[in-house]
Every structure is written in C-alpha cells, then in structure tokens.
Write a protein that holds these residues in place. Sequence first.
Motif, PDB file in Angstrom:
ATOM      1  N   MET A   1       0.845  -1.200   0.000  1.00  0.00           N
ATOM      2  CA  MET A   1       0.000   0.000   0.000  1.00  0.00           C
ATOM      3  C   MET A   1       0.876   1.244   0.000  1.00  0.00           C
ATOM      4  O   MET A   1       1.814   1.342   0.796  1.00  0.00           O
ATOM      5  CB  MET A   1      -0.902  -0.009   1.248  1.00  0.00           C
ATOM      6  CG  MET A   1      -1.974   1.044   1.268  1.00  0.00           C
ATOM      7  SD  MET A   1      -3.282   0.643   0.102  1.00  0.00           S
ATOM      8  CE  MET A   1      -4.507   1.874   0.480  1.00  0.00           C
ATOM      9  N   ARG A   2       0.574   2.185  -0.897  1.00  0.00           N
ATOM     10  CA  ARG A   2       1.304   3.452  -0.976  1.00  0.00           C
ATOM     11  C   ARG A   2       0.317   4.586  -0.692  1.00  0.00           C
ATOM     12  O   ARG A   2      -0.678   4.734  -1.411  1.00  0.00           O
ATOM     13  CB  ARG A   2       1.934   3.627  -2.365  1.00  0.00           C
ATOM     14  CG  ARG A   2       3.021   2.598  -2.672  1.00  0.00           C
ATOM     15  CD  ARG A   2       3.504   2.714  -4.108  1.00  0.00           C
ATOM     16  NE  ARG A   2       4.055   4.029  -4.419  1.00  0.00           N
ATOM     17  CZ  ARG A   2       5.300   4.407  -4.125  1.00  0.00           C
ATOM     18  NH1 ARG A   2       6.108   3.571  -3.478  1.00  0.00           N
ATOM     19  NH2 ARG A   2       5.743   5.604  -4.457  1.00  0.00           N
ATOM     20  N   VAL A   3       0.611   5.365   0.360  1.00  0.00           N
ATOM     21  CA  VAL A   3      -0.316   6.390   0.819  1.00  0.00           C
ATOM     22  C   VAL A   3       0.380   7.744   0.855  1.00  0.00           C
ATOM     23  O   VAL A   3       1.535   7.855   1.291  1.00  0.00           O
ATOM     24  CB  VAL A   3      -0.853   6.060   2.226  1.00  0.00           C
ATOM     25  CG1 VAL A   3      -1.820   7.145   2.708  1.00  0.00           C
ATOM     26  CG2 VAL A   3      -1.523   4.692   2.238  1.00  0.00           C
ATOM     27  N   ALA A  55       2.587   7.707  -7.514  1.00  0.00           N
ATOM     28  CA  ALA A  55       1.725   6.555  -7.804  1.00  0.00           C
ATOM     29  C   ALA A  55       1.085   5.981  -6.546  1.00  0.00           C
ATOM     30  O   ALA A  55       1.182   4.782  -6.282  1.00  0.00           O
ATOM     31  CB  ALA A  55       2.515   5.479  -8.543  1.00  0.00           C
ATOM     32  N   PRO A  56       0.405   6.832  -5.767  1.00  0.00           N
ATOM     33  CA  PRO A  56      -0.183   6.325  -4.525  1.00  0.00           C
ATOM     34  C   PRO A  56      -1.423   5.469  -4.790  1.00  0.00           C
ATOM     35  O   PRO A  56      -2.154   5.689  -5.760  1.00  0.00           O
ATOM     36  CB  PRO A  56      -0.558   7.601  -3.769  1.00  0.00           C
ATOM     37  CG  PRO A  56      -0.826   8.606  -4.855  1.00  0.00           C
ATOM     38  CD  PRO A  56       0.152   8.270  -5.947  1.00  0.00           C
ATOM     39  N   ASP A  57      -1.620   4.492  -3.922  1.00  0.00           N
ATOM     40  CA  ASP A  57      -2.871   3.731  -3.945  1.00  0.00           C
ATOM     41  C   ASP A  57      -3.998   4.535  -3.311  1.00  0.00           C
ATOM     42  O   ASP A  57      -5.169   4.275  -3.576  1.00  0.00           O
ATOM     43  CB  ASP A  57      -2.707   2.420  -3.178  1.00  0.00           C
ATOM     44  CG  ASP A  57      -1.634   1.539  -3.791  1.00  0.00           C
ATOM     45  OD1 ASP A  57      -1.788   1.170  -4.966  1.00  0.00           O
ATOM     46  OD2 ASP A  57      -0.644   1.231  -3.094  1.00  0.00           O
ATOM     47  N   LEU A  58      -3.623   5.520  -2.478  1.00  0.00           N
ATOM     48  CA  LEU A  58      -4.627   6.324  -1.781  1.00  0.00           C
ATOM     49  C   LEU A  58      -4.002   7.641  -1.335  1.00  0.00           C
ATOM     50  O   LEU A  58      -2.853   7.678  -0.880  1.00  0.00           O
ATOM     51  CB  LEU A  58      -5.151   5.576  -0.543  1.00  0.00           C
ATOM     52  CG  LEU A  58      -6.274   6.248   0.241  1.00  0.00           C
ATOM     53  CD1 LEU A  58      -7.557   6.290  -0.583  1.00  0.00           C
ATOM     54  CD2 LEU A  58      -6.511   5.519   1.561  1.00  0.00           C
ATOM     55  N   VAL A  79      -6.102   9.077  -9.285  1.00  0.00           N
ATOM     56  CA  VAL A  79      -5.637   8.794  -7.925  1.00  0.00           C
ATOM     57  C   VAL A  79      -6.841   8.681  -6.989  1.00  0.00           C
ATOM     58  O   VAL A  79      -7.639   9.623  -6.900  1.00  0.00           O
ATOM     59  CB  VAL A  79      -4.693   9.906  -7.427  1.00  0.00           C
ATOM     60  CG1 VAL A  79      -4.264   9.642  -5.985  1.00  0.00           C
ATOM     61  CG2 VAL A  79      -3.479  10.020  -8.333  1.00  0.00           C
ATOM     62  N   PRO A  80      -7.005   7.574  -6.289  1.00  0.00           N
ATOM     63  CA  PRO A  80      -8.096   7.469  -5.306  1.00  0.00           C
ATOM     64  C   PRO A  80      -7.861   8.439  -4.139  1.00  0.00           C
ATOM     65  O   PRO A  80      -6.737   8.566  -3.646  1.00  0.00           O
ATOM     66  CB  PRO A  80      -8.013   6.017  -4.825  1.00  0.00           C
ATOM     67  CG  PRO A  80      -7.232   5.298  -5.877  1.00  0.00           C
ATOM     68  CD  PRO A  80      -6.265   6.307  -6.419  1.00  0.00           C
ATOM     69  N   CYS A 103      -6.013   2.302   4.729  1.00  0.00           N
ATOM     70  CA  CYS A 103      -4.575   2.257   4.470  1.00  0.00           C
ATOM     71  C   CYS A 103      -3.981   0.871   4.701  1.00  0.00           C
ATOM     72  O   CYS A 103      -2.776   0.678   4.528  1.00  0.00           O
ATOM     73  CB  CYS A 103      -3.853   3.268   5.363  1.00  0.00           C
ATOM     74  SG  CYS A 103      -4.211   4.985   4.961  1.00  0.00           S
TER      75      CYS A 103
END
Length: 239
Positions: A1-3, A55-58, A79-80, A103
């Motif tokens: 996960m990338r936040v 390139a975040p997941d959130l 991007v979410p 997260c």
Amino acid sequence: MRVVSLVPSLTEAIAVTLPDALVGATDWCSHPAGLDVVRVGGTKNPKTDRVAALAPDLVVANEEESRPDDLAALRAAGVPVLVTEVRDVPAAFRELERVLRACGAGGRPRWLDEAEAAWTDLAPPPRRTTAVVPVWRRPWMVLGRDTFAGDVLARLGVDHLYAGHAERYPRVSLDELRAARPDLVVLPDEPYRFTPDDGPEAFPGLPCALVGGRHLTWYGPSLTEAPRVLGAALRAARR
C-alpha cells in the motif's frame, strides 16, 4: 500500500500505525519526528503533479484543510482520494479508524483505543468557563460553529462565545472580542503562531491560555495526551 497524506494529524496517525505505507506528506507534517517521506507542498497548495508521480494507492485529505480543486485534479489523474470530515471528538475516532483501515490496518491500533478511553473517561469539569479562541490575527479570526477544536474545549469545560455563529471561522474585530468579556482567551500556536509576546498583549486584563495547536486541533495519536495537556494549560490560565 502506498499512501500520501495531505493532513498533518492523519500523517502522524498513519506513520505511527503503518510506517511502511506512507510515501508522501505535506511540508507541514511535522510528526512523528524524523519522518522521512517525499514532501508534496503545503496543505492548502499541494503539488498535485508530485503527488500523482508517487503513484499512490490512496491520498488522504480533509474537507476543511484540502481544496476541492486539488482533490478534483488528483481524481482526474486516476488517484483514489479519501476525504475525512471531523467536527467533533467522536467523529475523529470514527474517521481515524476508517482511514487506517483504508490504508491497510487489520484492526484498531492500541493508541487509538487509549485515546478514545482518555476522552470517554473524562471527569465532568467542576465549572464551566467562557472563552474566545482566535486562530488568526490581521485580520482577527476565531473559532465559530461546528469545529473540532470547539468540541475539544467544550469537553474540557470551556464554552467559546462564537459557537453559534453562522460561520465556522468568522472574522471578528478586536474591539468586539474585548467587549465580549470572556473568562478566558485561548491562543493556540497554529494556524497562527501565538506566543507570549504575540497575542496576550491584545487582551489586557483577560487571562490567556497559550496552548499547542497539535493538542487542540489535531486528531491522531496526540488525542491520547490532549485532555491532560490542554486541561493543565487551561487550569493554569484560570487561576
């Protein structure tokens, strides 16, 4: 996960709970100390291209601190974005749990349980105090209706005089603030950095409580110690 976090208090909450998840944060994200992630600009003016490049997941944001145009730009880039809304202490705990689960947290961290217990177990204040709570000067602005900080203070026995105002952060003249004759003036060190030499002099004859903005306005791990730290500062000013 990338936040990526655009909210200092949420940055601290995520970094303490899921340190490997956080890849970006704002320039104002000061906790935990030594946080080593990519900085993406201010809370009000994040560099959305830099955020997207991570390139975040959130991306986690807040309806009060984050500008709609910036969030729209991130969503347009695919991007979410998760947006929190926190206007009282119970909402802080609900939103913190929601953010941490989004997260990747498998359950509630211990610090969140301890923070909620600290507020649930508060003894009723022995007496109530009226206050005005400036958050800016030049021009003077104060806490108004439906604010997290206002609810924090109310739970500690402090009723701020503009809680019923039509605006959440109204501009009020210094003459009007003085004429309100509150029992107390509460001066946080953010967003405006009030200090012993910058703020109290505007309210001659009125006791002033200088408090940390992290304890008054942040919702995260600081909530665990906030009742004790804020309570001590408020009591000291009222003596």
